[in-house]
Structure formats: structure tokens, C-alpha cells
Write a protein that holds these residues in place. Structure first.
Motif, PDB file in Angstrom:
ATOM      1  N   ARG A  52      31.622   0.153   7.644  1.00 15.69           N
ATOM      2  CA  ARG A  52      31.330  -0.800   6.577  1.00 15.69           C
ATOM      3  C   ARG A  52      30.265  -0.288   5.618  1.00 15.69           C
ATOM      4  NH1 ARG A  52      31.047  -7.350   7.153  1.00 15.69           N
ATOM      5  NH2 ARG A  52      30.798  -7.781   4.934  1.00 15.69           N
ATOM      6  N   MET A  53      29.318   0.508   6.107  1.00 17.77           N
ATOM      7  CA  MET A  53      28.224   0.997   5.264  1.00 17.77           C
ATOM      8  C   MET A  53      28.439   2.480   4.986  1.00 17.77           C
ATOM      9  SD  MET A  53      26.585  -1.790   4.897  1.00 17.77           S
ATOM     10  CE  MET A  53      25.067  -1.251   4.114  1.00 17.77           C
ATOM     11  N   LEU A  54      29.147   2.775   3.921  1.00 16.66           N
ATOM     12  CA  LEU A  54      29.436   4.152   3.531  1.00 16.66           C
ATOM     13  C   LEU A  54      28.731   4.487   2.224  1.00 16.66           C
ATOM     14  CD1 LEU A  54      33.294   4.289   4.200  1.00 16.66           C
ATOM     15  CD2 LEU A  54      31.540   5.521   5.484  1.00 16.66           C
ATOM     16  N   PRO A  55      28.366   5.765   2.020  1.00 14.29           N
ATOM     17  CA  PRO A  55      27.777   6.149   0.731  1.00 14.29           C
ATOM     18  C   PRO A  55      28.813   6.150  -0.385  1.00 14.29           C
ATOM     19  CG  PRO A  55      28.057   8.070   2.159  1.00 14.29           C
ATOM     20  CD  PRO A  55      28.386   6.862   2.992  1.00 14.29           C
ATOM     21  N   HIS A  56      28.337   6.036  -1.614  1.00 11.46           N
ATOM     22  CA  HIS A  56      29.137   6.068  -2.848  1.00 11.46           C
ATOM     23  C   HIS A  56      29.964   4.794  -3.047  1.00 11.46           C
ATOM     24  CE1 HIS A  56      27.801  10.123  -3.133  1.00 11.46           C
ATOM     25  NE2 HIS A  56      28.590  10.592  -2.176  1.00 11.46           N
ATOM     26  N   MET A  57      30.534   4.264  -1.978  1.00  9.60           N
ATOM     27  CA  MET A  57      31.331   3.036  -2.082  1.00  9.60           C
ATOM     28  C   MET A  57      31.375   2.401  -0.705  1.00  9.60           C
ATOM     29  SD  MET A  57      35.245   2.681  -3.483  1.00  9.60           S
ATOM     30  CE  MET A  57      35.932   1.079  -3.938  1.00  9.60           C
ATOM     31  N   GLU A  58      30.894   1.170  -0.600  1.00  7.40           N
ATOM     32  CA  GLU A  58      30.826   0.528   0.712  1.00  7.40           C
ATOM     33  C   GLU A  58      32.223   0.304   1.293  1.00  7.40           C
ATOM     34  OE1 GLU A  58      28.546  -3.014   0.779  1.00  7.40           O
ATOM     35  OE2 GLU A  58      26.649  -2.008   0.324  1.00  7.40           O
ATOM     36  N   GLY A  59      32.266   0.299   2.622  1.00  2.09           N
ATOM     37  CA  GLY A  59      33.543   0.098   3.292  1.00  2.09           C
ATOM     38  C   GLY A  59      34.217  -1.206   2.931  1.00  2.09           C
ATOM     39  N   SER A  60      33.416  -2.250   2.728  1.00  2.00           N
ATOM     40  CA  SER A  60      33.997  -3.543   2.353  1.00  2.00           C
ATOM     41  C   SER A  60      34.657  -3.465   0.980  1.00  2.00           C
ATOM     42  CB  SER A  60      32.921  -4.630   2.362  1.00  2.00           C
ATOM     43  OG  SER A  60      31.836  -4.284   1.510  1.00  2.00           O
ATOM     44  N   GLU A  61      34.082  -2.666   0.067  1.00  2.00           N
ATOM     45  CA  GLU A  61      34.685  -2.483  -1.249  1.00  2.00           C
ATOM     46  C   GLU A  61      35.978  -1.682  -1.137  1.00  2.00           C
ATOM     47  OE1 GLU A  61      31.303  -2.126  -4.518  1.00  2.00           O
ATOM     48  OE2 GLU A  61      30.936  -0.752  -2.855  1.00  2.00           O
ATOM     49  N   VAL A  62      35.979  -0.676  -0.264  1.00  2.00           N
ATOM     50  CA  VAL A  62      37.195   0.113  -0.020  1.00  2.00           C
ATOM     51  C   VAL A  62      38.300  -0.792   0.516  1.00  2.00           C
ATOM     52  CG1 VAL A  62      38.219   2.000   1.308  1.00  2.00           C
ATOM     53  CG2 VAL A  62      35.881   2.223   0.407  1.00  2.00           C
ATOM     54  N   LEU A  63      37.943  -1.632   1.456  1.00  2.00           N
ATOM     55  CA  LEU A  63      38.894  -2.565   2.063  1.00  2.00           C
ATOM     56  C   LEU A  63      39.534  -3.462   1.006  1.00  2.00           C
ATOM     57  CD1 LEU A  63      40.198  -4.153   4.421  1.00  2.00           C
ATOM     58  CD2 LEU A  63      38.017  -5.361   4.678  1.00  2.00           C
ATOM     59  N   VAL A  64      38.707  -4.070   0.166  1.00  2.00           N
ATOM     60  CA  VAL A  64      39.218  -4.965  -0.873  1.00  2.00           C
ATOM     61  C   VAL A  64      40.111  -4.209  -1.852  1.00  2.00           C
ATOM     62  CG1 VAL A  64      38.559  -6.392  -2.839  1.00  2.00           C
ATOM     63  CG2 VAL A  64      37.305  -6.596  -0.687  1.00  2.00           C
ATOM     64  N   ALA A  65      39.692  -3.000  -2.241  1.00  2.98           N
ATOM     65  CA  ALA A  65      40.471  -2.212  -3.202  1.00  2.98           C
ATOM     66  C   ALA A  65      41.834  -1.831  -2.627  1.00  2.98           C
ATOM     67  CB  ALA A  65      39.698  -0.955  -3.594  1.00  2.98           C
ATOM     68  N   LEU A  66      41.876  -1.462  -1.359  1.00  8.39           N
ATOM     69  CA  LEU A  66      43.147  -1.087  -0.736  1.00  8.39           C
ATOM     70  C   LEU A  66      44.091  -2.283  -0.667  1.00  8.39           C
ATOM     71  CD1 LEU A  66      41.960   1.251   2.176  1.00  8.39           C
ATOM     72  CD2 LEU A  66      43.158   1.922   0.087  1.00  8.39           C
ATOM     73  N   ARG A  67      43.557  -3.434  -0.293  1.00  8.99           N
ATOM     74  CA  ARG A  67      44.411  -4.629  -0.205  1.00  8.99           C
ATOM     75  C   ARG A  67      44.928  -5.037  -1.587  1.00  8.99           C
ATOM     76  NH1 ARG A  67      45.286  -3.192   4.519  1.00  8.99           N
ATOM     77  NH2 ARG A  67      44.298  -4.242   6.277  1.00  8.99           N
ATOM     78  N   LYS A  68      44.102  -4.884  -2.620  1.00  7.38           N
ATOM     79  CA  LYS A  68      44.550  -5.225  -3.976  1.00  7.38           C
ATOM     80  C   LYS A  68      45.673  -4.307  -4.439  1.00  7.38           C
ATOM     81  CE  LYS A  68      40.429  -7.475  -5.864  1.00  7.38           C
ATOM     82  NZ  LYS A  68      39.350  -7.404  -6.896  1.00  7.38           N
ATOM     83  N   LYS A  69      45.674  -3.072  -3.919  1.00  7.40           N
ATOM     84  CA  LYS A  69      46.707  -2.110  -4.284  1.00  7.40           C
ATOM     85  C   LYS A  69      47.963  -2.265  -3.429  1.00  7.40           C
ATOM     86  CE  LYS A  69      43.543   1.401  -6.084  1.00  7.40           C
ATOM     87  NZ  LYS A  69      44.163   1.562  -7.402  1.00  7.40           N
ATOM     88  N   GLY A  70      47.970  -3.258  -2.545  1.00  9.14           N
ATOM     89  CA  GLY A  70      49.138  -3.504  -1.720  1.00  9.14           C
ATOM     90  C   GLY A  70      49.241  -2.629  -0.495  1.00  9.14           C
ATOM     91  N   ILE A  71      48.163  -1.945  -0.127  1.00  8.22           N
ATOM     92  CA  ILE A  71      48.155  -1.119   1.077  1.00  8.22           C
ATOM     93  C   ILE A  71      47.959  -2.031   2.287  1.00  8.22           C
ATOM     94  CG2 ILE A  71      47.053   0.781   2.301  1.00  8.22           C
ATOM     95  CD1 ILE A  71      48.456   1.590  -0.302  1.00  8.22           C
ATOM     96  N   CYS A  72      48.976  -2.081   3.150  1.00  2.00           N
ATOM     97  CA  CYS A  72      48.945  -3.001   4.292  1.00  2.00           C
ATOM     98  C   CYS A  72      48.599  -2.314   5.607  1.00  2.00           C
ATOM     99  CB  CYS A  72      50.302  -3.693   4.427  1.00  2.00           C
ATOM    100  SG  CYS A  72      50.750  -4.697   2.996  1.00  2.00           S
ATOM    101  N   THR A  73      48.169  -1.068   5.543  1.00  5.64           N
ATOM    102  CA  THR A  73      47.787  -0.345   6.753  1.00  5.64           C
ATOM    103  C   THR A  73      46.746  -1.138   7.541  1.00  5.64           C
ATOM    104  OG1 THR A  73      48.111   1.742   5.572  1.00  5.64           O
ATOM    105  CG2 THR A  73      46.873   1.826   7.647  1.00  5.64           C
TER     106      THR A  73
END
Length: 225
Positions: A52-73
């Protein structure tokens, strides 16, 4: 089965890669959020382990971005934030599970096994069709007008890339990424070999679909009808 691990703690990252590899998984790894988003967007993983706490872009932001792009992994958040509110927030953002550090490898493996037993998208658990072929993912079987055949792991990944392309031309670099993963040093000639294999599979089942070479770019699957 391929796993993406995004964890910036180098020692923990190394330990998890070792344990997951010994458990039989193919593991790609990265150390910051921007790389995690890039790899996750390729939609080539069975599970993503996301700190969840990653440099450059937090894991929670990555999660939200992937879901918005339709990635269901399926995504398991791994974090030191263990308050109930943190867990609820992570799950509400789109995570499939939430694991608090420190944790035992055995628990992580159990959670991964639990997630991969869950039903996936229709394309994964039932069948995907294009023109005159149907790919039965659960059985790893391709059917067409005159027969059926099974596919190898690489052939299956290659076919899936074409099925999801919506008729677009796929570059050689993208196909190498989707079939072999981001950290592979596979030679480009291997891609040509598997394109040849897949073409033969299409002929075996009597399909009218063809895979055409787009010079200087890559390949496209074409329906003559």
C-alpha cells in the motif's frame, strides 16, 4: 501461474520472490507504484500483490487506477496499516483481500489459493468466442468448424491477447510482454515460432481466421468474412 509483486522493501521483496517461486509461481517484481501500474495494465497476471505504501505512486492509487481501466486481476494489498478502517478502505477501493505485515508466507500462499479458486470473468471461467472459434479457458481447448485441439501455455496466452485486441494490430513488444512477461530475455524469434504454431492450430480446427504480419509493427488477427 503468474504473480506481480510490488513491494519496495528490498529484503521482503527478495524473501517473497524466493518463497513464491518455490511454491511454483512465476513472479515478476517491481519496487514503486509507477512500475506496478504499468505492469498491472498489461493484464497478464493471475494475482497482484500490492504494497500500500509505495514510492512515486501509492499502492491505493495504483489499485484505483487499475480498476478504472477495467483490470479485474485479483489484488491483495499488503501493508503495515492494520486498523479496521484501513482494511475497510482498502477493500472498498477494489482490493480482493488485505494482509497486514508482518505475515507468514504460509498465510499469504493460503490467501492466494483462496483467491484463485474464486470464479473469474466469463472469458476466464467459461468461453470466449471470435468469428468461428471458441476458446474454452477452463479446459484449455480451442474449437472451430471442423474440430478442436488443446493449446500450450504460450499459445493460450497469445490467443488471449488477440481475442482481447478488438481487431487491433498488436506490436511485437506488446506480445512479448503479454506472453513471456516483463523480465523475460526471450529472443524475438520465439514469438515468430509461436505465431506459426497458433496459425497451425487455427487451421486444425478449420477456422477462417488468419494472423497477418504487419511489417515493422507486429501482428493482427483478421476475419475474412
Amino acid at each position: 501461474m503468474r504473480i506481480l509483486l510490488a513491494e519496495d522493501d528490498e529484503k521482503l521483496n527478495e524473501t517473497l520472490v524466493y518463497g513464491l517461486t518455490r511454491a511454483g509461481f512465476d513472479v515478476d517484481t517491481c519496487f514503486d507504484g509507477e512500475d506496478a501500474l504499468f505492469y498491472g495494465e498489461q493484464d497478464i497476471y493471475d494475482v497482484i500483490l500490492l504494497d500500500r505504501m509505495l514510492p512515486h505512486m501509492e499502492g491505493s492509487e495504483v489499485l484505483v487506477a487499475l480498476r478504472k481501466k477495467g483490470i479485474c486481476t485479483p489484488i491483495i494489498l499488503i501493508t503495515a496499516l492494520g486498523m479496521l478502517s484501513d482494511k475497510v478502505e482498502g477493500l472498498d477501493l477494489g482490493a480482493d483481500d488485505y494482509l497486514v505485515k508482518p505475515f507468514a508466507l504460509e498465510e499469504l500462499l493460503a490467501r492466494i489459493r483462496c483467491i484463485i479458486r474464486r470464479p473469474r470473468q466469463i472469458v476466464d471461467e467459461e468461453a470466449a468466442s471470435l468469428a468461428d472459434i471458441t476458446w474454452h479457458a477452463a479446459e484449455n481447448r480451442l474449437t472451430g468448424p471442423t474440430g478442436s485441439c488443446t493449446l500450450s501455455k504460450r499459445e493460450m496466452a497469445l490467443l488471449e491477447a488477440f481475442l482481447k485486441s478488438d481487431g487491433a494490430t498488436l506490436s511485437r513488444s506488446l506480445l512479448l510482454l503479454k506472453v513471456w512477461g516483463p523480465d523475460s530475455d526471450v529472443e524475438e524469434g520465439n514469438l515468430d515460432n509461436y505465431i506459426h504454431f497458433l496459425r497451425r492450430r487455427l487451421k486444425t480446427v478449420g477456422s477462417s481466421l488468419t494472423i497477418k504480419t504487419v511489417r515493422g509493427i507486429g501482428y493482427i488477427m483478421v476475419d475474412p468474412s
